[in-house]
Design an enzyme around this catalytic site. Structure first.
Site, PDB file in Angstrom:
ATOM      1  N   LEU A 130      27.885  88.482  19.603  1.00 20.80           N
ATOM      2  CA  LEU A 130      26.474  88.160  19.328  1.00 20.80           C
ATOM      3  C   LEU A 130      25.791  87.606  20.580  1.00 20.80           C
ATOM      4  N   VAL A 131      26.394  86.589  21.192  1.00 20.90           N
ATOM      5  CA  VAL A 131      25.750  85.916  22.332  1.00 20.90           C
ATOM      6  C   VAL A 131      25.877  86.741  23.610  1.00 20.90           C
ATOM      7  N   GLY A 132      27.092  87.230  23.876  1.00 18.27           N
ATOM      8  CA  GLY A 132      27.340  87.988  25.118  1.00 18.27           C
ATOM      9  C   GLY A 132      26.463  89.223  25.212  1.00 18.27           C
TER      10      GLY A 132
ATOM     11  N   PRO B 163      24.368  75.067  21.911  1.00 15.91           N
ATOM     12  CA  PRO B 163      23.448  75.811  21.049  1.00 15.91           C
ATOM     13  C   PRO B 163      23.585  75.403  19.589  1.00 15.91           C
TER      14      PRO B 163
ATOM     15  N   GLY C  43      32.774  88.217  26.952  1.00 14.28           N
ATOM     16  CA  GLY C  43      32.417  88.307  25.527  1.00 14.28           C
ATOM     17  C   GLY C  43      31.157  89.131  25.314  1.00 14.28           C
ATOM     18  N   HIS C  44      30.957  90.143  26.158  1.00 11.39           N
ATOM     19  CA  HIS C  44      29.699  90.923  26.160  1.00 11.39           C
ATOM     20  C   HIS C  44      29.498  91.754  24.888  1.00 11.39           C
TER      21      HIS C  44
ATOM     22  N   HIS D   2      28.988  83.718   9.653  1.00 18.86           N
ATOM     23  CA  HIS D   2      28.170  82.529   9.390  1.00 18.86           C
ATOM     24  C   HIS D   2      27.226  82.818   8.233  1.00 18.86           C
TER      25      HIS D   2
ATOM     26  N   TYR E  73      38.374  73.799  16.145  1.00 13.17           N
ATOM     27  CA  TYR E  73      37.460  74.541  17.027  1.00 13.17           C
ATOM     28  C   TYR E  73      36.668  73.539  17.851  1.00 13.17           C
TER      29      TYR E  73
ATOM     30  N   ASP F 247      30.520  72.486   1.717  1.00 13.89           N
ATOM     31  CA  ASP F 247      29.177  72.374   2.301  1.00 13.89           C
ATOM     32  C   ASP F 247      29.240  72.208   3.818  1.00 13.89           C
TER      33      ASP F 247
ATOM     34  N   SER G 217      28.724  73.910  21.021  1.00 15.20           N
ATOM     35  CA  SER G 217      28.090  74.266  19.755  1.00 15.20           C
ATOM     36  C   SER G 217      27.658  72.996  19.039  1.00 15.20           C
ATOM     37  N   SER G 218      26.596  73.086  18.240  1.00 16.17           N
ATOM     38  CA  SER G 218      26.097  71.892  17.536  1.00 16.17           C
ATOM     39  C   SER G 218      27.133  71.388  16.524  1.00 16.17           C
ATOM     40  N   CYS G 219      28.077  72.270  16.124  1.00 19.16           N
ATOM     41  CA  CYS G 219      29.040  71.855  15.083  1.00 19.16           C
ATOM     42  C   CYS G 219      30.133  70.950  15.655  1.00 19.16           C
TER      43      CYS G 219
ATOM     44  N   LYS H 290      36.359  73.149  21.899  1.00 24.68           N
ATOM     45  CA  LYS H 290      35.051  73.235  22.575  1.00 24.68           C
ATOM     46  C   LYS H 290      34.808  71.992  23.431  1.00 24.68           C
TER      47      LYS H 290
HETATM   48  N1  LIG Z   1      27.403  82.231  16.594  1.00 24.80           N
HETATM   49  C1  LIG Z   1      26.911  81.015  16.581  1.00 24.80           C
HETATM   50  O1  LIG Z   1      26.203  80.589  15.651  1.00 24.80           O
HETATM   51  C2  LIG Z   1      27.202  80.094  17.719  1.00 24.80           C
HETATM   52  C3  LIG Z   1      28.040  80.468  18.777  1.00 24.80           C
HETATM   53  N2  LIG Z   1      28.258  79.581  19.801  1.00 24.80           N
HETATM   54  C4  LIG Z   1      29.161  79.915  20.915  1.00 24.80           C
HETATM   55  O2  LIG Z   1      28.758  81.127  21.551  1.00 24.80           O
HETATM   56  C5  LIG Z   1      29.913  81.804  22.054  1.00 24.80           C
HETATM   57  C6  LIG Z   1      29.929  83.225  21.543  1.00 24.80           C
HETATM   58  O3  LIG Z   1      29.848  83.191  20.150  1.00 24.80           O
HETATM   59  P1  LIG Z   1      29.487  84.528  19.341  1.00 24.80           P
HETATM   60  O4  LIG Z   1      28.798  85.485  20.251  1.00 24.80           O
HETATM   61  O5  LIG Z   1      28.828  84.094  18.077  1.00 24.80           O
HETATM   62  O6  LIG Z   1      30.937  85.104  18.988  1.00 24.80           O
HETATM   63  P2  LIG Z   1      31.360  86.599  18.603  1.00 24.80           P
HETATM   64  O7  LIG Z   1      32.538  86.457  17.702  1.00 24.80           O
HETATM   65  O8  LIG Z   1      30.176  87.379  18.170  1.00 24.80           O
HETATM   66  O9  LIG Z   1      31.837  87.193  20.017  1.00 24.80           O
HETATM   67  C7  LIG Z   1      32.956  86.627  20.622  1.00 24.80           C
HETATM   68  C8  LIG Z   1      33.363  87.521  21.759  1.00 24.80           C
HETATM   69  O10 LIG Z   1      34.489  86.928  22.382  1.00 24.80           O
HETATM   70  C9  LIG Z   1      35.368  87.960  22.741  1.00 24.80           C
HETATM   71  N3  LIG Z   1      36.753  87.490  22.665  1.00 24.80           N
HETATM   72  C10 LIG Z   1      37.367  86.849  21.645  1.00 24.80           C
HETATM   73  N4  LIG Z   1      38.660  86.641  21.947  1.00 24.80           N
HETATM   74  C11 LIG Z   1      38.873  87.186  23.181  1.00 24.80           C
HETATM   75  C12 LIG Z   1      39.995  87.316  24.039  1.00 24.80           C
HETATM   76  N5  LIG Z   1      41.187  86.832  23.688  1.00 24.80           N
HETATM   77  N6  LIG Z   1      39.830  87.932  25.224  1.00 24.80           N
HETATM   78  C13 LIG Z   1      38.631  88.419  25.591  1.00 24.80           C
HETATM   79  N7  LIG Z   1      37.505  88.331  24.839  1.00 24.80           N
HETATM   80  C14 LIG Z   1      37.650  87.725  23.642  1.00 24.80           C
HETATM   81  C15 LIG Z   1      35.179  89.098  21.755  1.00 24.80           C
HETATM   82  O11 LIG Z   1      35.414  90.306  22.494  1.00 24.80           O
HETATM   83  P3  LIG Z   1      35.720  91.732  21.793  1.00 24.80           P
HETATM   84  O12 LIG Z   1      34.547  92.019  20.936  1.00 24.80           O
HETATM   85  O13 LIG Z   1      35.868  92.664  22.959  1.00 24.80           O
HETATM   86  O14 LIG Z   1      37.021  91.551  21.020  1.00 24.80           O
HETATM   87  C16 LIG Z   1      33.738  88.927  21.313  1.00 24.80           C
HETATM   88  O15 LIG Z   1      32.920  89.822  21.976  1.00 24.80           O
HETATM   89  C17 LIG Z   1      31.115  80.994  21.597  1.00 24.80           C
HETATM   90  O16 LIG Z   1      31.549  80.163  22.662  1.00 24.80           O
HETATM   91  C18 LIG Z   1      30.569  80.155  20.450  1.00 24.80           C
HETATM   92  O17 LIG Z   1      31.266  78.938  20.347  1.00 24.80           O
HETATM   93  C19 LIG Z   1      27.674  78.322  19.836  1.00 24.80           C
HETATM   94  C20 LIG Z   1      26.846  77.933  18.801  1.00 24.80           C
HETATM   95  C21 LIG Z   1      26.549  78.773  17.681  1.00 24.80           C
HETATM   96  C1  LIG Z   2      27.768  77.862  14.168  1.00 26.74           C
HETATM   97  C2  LIG Z   2      28.568  76.562  14.229  1.00 26.74           C
HETATM   98  O1  LIG Z   2      28.621  75.941  12.941  1.00 26.74           O
HETATM   99  C3  LIG Z   2      29.570  76.475  12.047  1.00 26.74           C
HETATM  100  O2  LIG Z   2      29.510  75.614  10.903  1.00 26.74           O
HETATM  101  P1  LIG Z   2      28.455  75.895   9.729  1.00 26.74           P
HETATM  102  O3  LIG Z   2      27.059  75.870  10.255  1.00 26.74           O
HETATM  103  O4  LIG Z   2      28.790  74.937   8.610  1.00 26.74           O
HETATM  104  O5  LIG Z   2      28.873  77.374   9.334  1.00 26.74           O
HETATM  105  P2  LIG Z   2      28.402  78.408   8.226  1.00 26.74           P
HETATM  106  O6  LIG Z   2      27.214  79.155   8.782  1.00 26.74           O
HETATM  107  O7  LIG Z   2      29.611  79.188   7.837  1.00 26.74           O
HETATM  108  O8  LIG Z   2      27.954  77.528   6.922  1.00 26.74           O
HETATM  109  C4  LIG Z   2      26.704  76.890   6.887  1.00 26.74           C
HETATM  110  C5  LIG Z   2      26.428  76.469   5.450  1.00 26.74           C
HETATM  111  O9  LIG Z   2      26.084  77.651   4.702  1.00 26.74           O
HETATM  112  C6  LIG Z   2      26.777  77.651   3.457  1.00 26.74           C
HETATM  113  N1  LIG Z   2      26.927  79.033   2.957  1.00 26.74           N
HETATM  114  C7  LIG Z   2      26.353  79.477   1.794  1.00 26.74           C
HETATM  115  N2  LIG Z   2      26.689  80.771   1.574  1.00 26.74           N
HETATM  116  C8  LIG Z   2      27.488  81.133   2.627  1.00 26.74           C
HETATM  117  C9  LIG Z   2      28.137  82.374   2.935  1.00 26.74           C
HETATM  118  O10 LIG Z   2      28.062  83.377   2.212  1.00 26.74           O
HETATM  119  N3  LIG Z   2      28.842  82.391   4.130  1.00 26.74           N
HETATM  120  C10 LIG Z   2      28.933  81.303   4.938  1.00 26.74           C
HETATM  121  N4  LIG Z   2      29.653  81.400   6.092  1.00 26.74           N
HETATM  122  N5  LIG Z   2      28.350  80.094   4.658  1.00 26.74           N
HETATM  123  C11 LIG Z   2      27.626  80.043   3.505  1.00 26.74           C
HETATM  124  C12 LIG Z   2      28.116  76.986   3.822  1.00 26.74           C
HETATM  125  O11 LIG Z   2      28.770  76.541   2.654  1.00 26.74           O
HETATM  126  C13 LIG Z   2      27.632  75.842   4.717  1.00 26.74           C
HETATM  127  O12 LIG Z   2      27.158  74.786   3.929  1.00 26.74           O
HETATM  128  C14 LIG Z   2      30.999  76.432  12.560  1.00 26.74           C
HETATM  129  O13 LIG Z   2      31.812  77.141  11.644  1.00 26.74           O
HETATM  130  C15 LIG Z   2      31.066  77.061  13.949  1.00 26.74           C
HETATM  131  O14 LIG Z   2      31.171  78.481  13.852  1.00 26.74           O
HETATM  132  C16 LIG Z   2      29.886  76.828  14.807  1.00 26.74           C
HETATM  133  O15 LIG Z   2      29.986  77.030  16.017  1.00 26.74           O
END
Ligand SMILES: NC(=O)C1=CN([C@@H]2O[C@H](COP(=O)(O)OP(=O)(O)OC[C@H]3O[C@@H](n4cnc5c(N)ncnc54)[C@H](OP(=O)(O)O)[C@@H]3O)[C@@H](O)[C@H]2O)C=CC1
Ligand SMILES: C[C@H]1O[C@H](OP(=O)(O)OP(=O)(O)OC[C@H]2O[C@@H](n3cnc4c(=O)[nH]c(N)nc43)[C@H](O)[C@@H]2O)[C@@H](O)[C@@H](O)C1=O
Length: 307
Positions: free
Chosen positions: A15-17, A164, A11-12, A180, A137, A270, A108-110, A141
């Site tokens: 965002l995280v990778g 995280p 997943g490089h 998000h 999801y 919410d 994930s915290s969710c 997880k």
């Molecule tokens: N974002 C957040 O707020 C949080 C994220 N996390 C966790 O961190 C991890 C990464 O999240 P994040 O970086 O935000 O996600 P992104 O959506 O930014 O990145 C996900 C990556 O996964 C790869 N991917 C998706 N499907 C496939 C597949 N079928 N085969 C190969 N690669 C695949 C994508 O590759 P490509 O781009 O090449 O398609 C992409 O680079 C997840 O496990 C998520 O649960 C945990 C807490 C919070």
């Molecule tokens: C990261 C973690 O946690 C995720 O859950 P979440 O924190 O609820 O995700 P969220 O960021 O989309 O929303 C946070 C709050 O924000 C409000 N909100 C306002 N305005 C917008 C808006 O414009 N977009 C979005 N997305 N939310 C909005 C929205 O209504 C909600 O109250 C999982 O999906 C899952 O991905 C996971 O792993």
């Protein structure tokens, strides 16, 4: 982890990778392996097994997953549960069979119970009902965490699981339908400023609280834990501070320098009222985040403008 050991960042491009890859390069690791989903679909078990036989990584950061915000999770439950179960099951199993020394899985915290006592301790997992908007999801997880723990227990496989909090930063997903809240608001306020729009719509009531960790801090914690943490129990990674969505919107409005109004669309969900993590365990291991929210948002907005 030695500088010449082979490290696979799954997943490089996400965002995280991408942040983990950046940090590994900064720390001088030379033997980094990565594939886009087009080059290697991690849902394809045979392709994953062939990849591990061929590349033989020593360490795996599993940051590949099907990820999205509250609406995307609510709208595409089948994809979120199916894709994530396949990706994590294939990678964890092939990593073990391929002789990988250590694998880091991301929860994930969710995925904690919707009404877990705050701040949330690691032992709260599976002690109550999940948040309905992302329970699919969350179940996937949780299965990844349980599989990591099962492979440690039965095979002695050194898989660790991080929990995280909400992450943000450069390389985030800014697509309104799947993103998000934090990147969505950066883009909304920016586009409203450019268009001189009178208002910006924020989803929900604005009362939920969220904790936001910059992804470069998460990457630093992931490498720290890959080096120093060798237990099966999950470990929270957060900042220890949260903010209401309304205050987050006001902060982003100020950083973007938008002068219009903020309105709340309460027809949108919410989600979880609050999910502040208890980070005592990680703090005791000696790790602290470095990037404050205002500075982190400002640098993310700068990245957004440049990309
Ligand atoms: N974002 C957040 O707020 C949080 C994220 N996390 C966790 O961190 C991890 C990464 O999240 P994040 O970086 O935000 O996600 P992104 O959506 O930014 O990145 C996900 C990556 O996964 C790869 N991917 C998706 N499907 C496939 C597949 N079928 N085969 C190969 N690669 C695949 C994508 O590759 P490509 O781009 O090449 O398609 C992409 O680079 C997840 O496990 C998520 O649960 C945990 C807490 C919070
Ligand atoms: C990261 C973690 O946690 C995720 O859950 P979440 O924190 O609820 O995700 P969220 O960021 O989309 O929303 C946070 C709050 O924000 C409000 N909100 C306002 N305005 C917008 C808006 O414009 N977009 C979005 N997305 N939310 C909005 C929205 O209504 C909600 O109250 C999982 O999906 C899952 O991905 C996971 O792993």
């Amino acid at each position: 982890m030695q500088p010449d050991e082979r490290i696979f960042v799954a997943g490089h491009r996400g965002l995280v990778g991408a942040a983990i890859l950046r940090q590994l390069k900064t720390e001088g690791f030379k033997n980094l392996i990565f594939r886009s989903s087009r080059e290697l679909d991690l849902r394809d078990r045979r392709a994953v097994e062939a990849f591990f036989e061929q590349e033989q990584p020593a360490y795996v950061f599993l940051a590949a997953a099907k990820v999205g915000g509250i609406l995307a999770n609510n709208r595409y439950p089948a994809e979120f549960i199916c894709d994530n179960l396949h990706i994590q099951t294939n990678v964890i199993d092939a990593a073990y069979r391929g002789g990988v020394k250590k694998l880091l899985f991301l929860g994930s915290s969710c995925i904690y119970p919707k009404y877990a006592p705050q701040p949330i301790k690691e032992e709260s997992l599976l002690t109550g009902p999940l948040e309905p908007t992302n329970e699919w999801y969350a179940v996937a997880k949780i299965a990844g965490i349980k599989m990591s723990q099962a492979y440690r227990r039965q095979y002695g496989f050194n898989a660790i699981s991080l929990m995280p909090t909400n992450l943000y930063g450069p390389g985030d997903n800014f697509d309104f339908k799947t993103s998000h809240v934090l990147p969505a608001l950066i883009r909304k306020f920016h586009e409203a400023k450019v268009a001189c729009a009178p208002e910006v719509v924020v989803w929900g009531s604005g009362t939920p609280r969220r904790e936001f960790l910059h992804v470069d801090d998460l990457a630093d914690a992931a490498i720290f834990l890959m080096r120093h943490y060798n237990e099966g129990e999950i470990i929270n990674v957060g900042t220890g501070k949260d903010i209401t969505i309304a205050d987050l919107a006001r902060l982003i409005k100020e950083i973007v320098d938008y002068s219009g109004e903020i309105v709340f669309d309460t027809s949108k969900p919410d989600g979880t009222p609050r999910k502040l993590l208890d980070t005592t365990k990680l703090t005791q291991l000696g790790w602290q985040p470095k990037i404050d929210l205002r500075g982190g948002i400002a640098s993310t907005y700068k990245w957004f403008l440049e990309n």
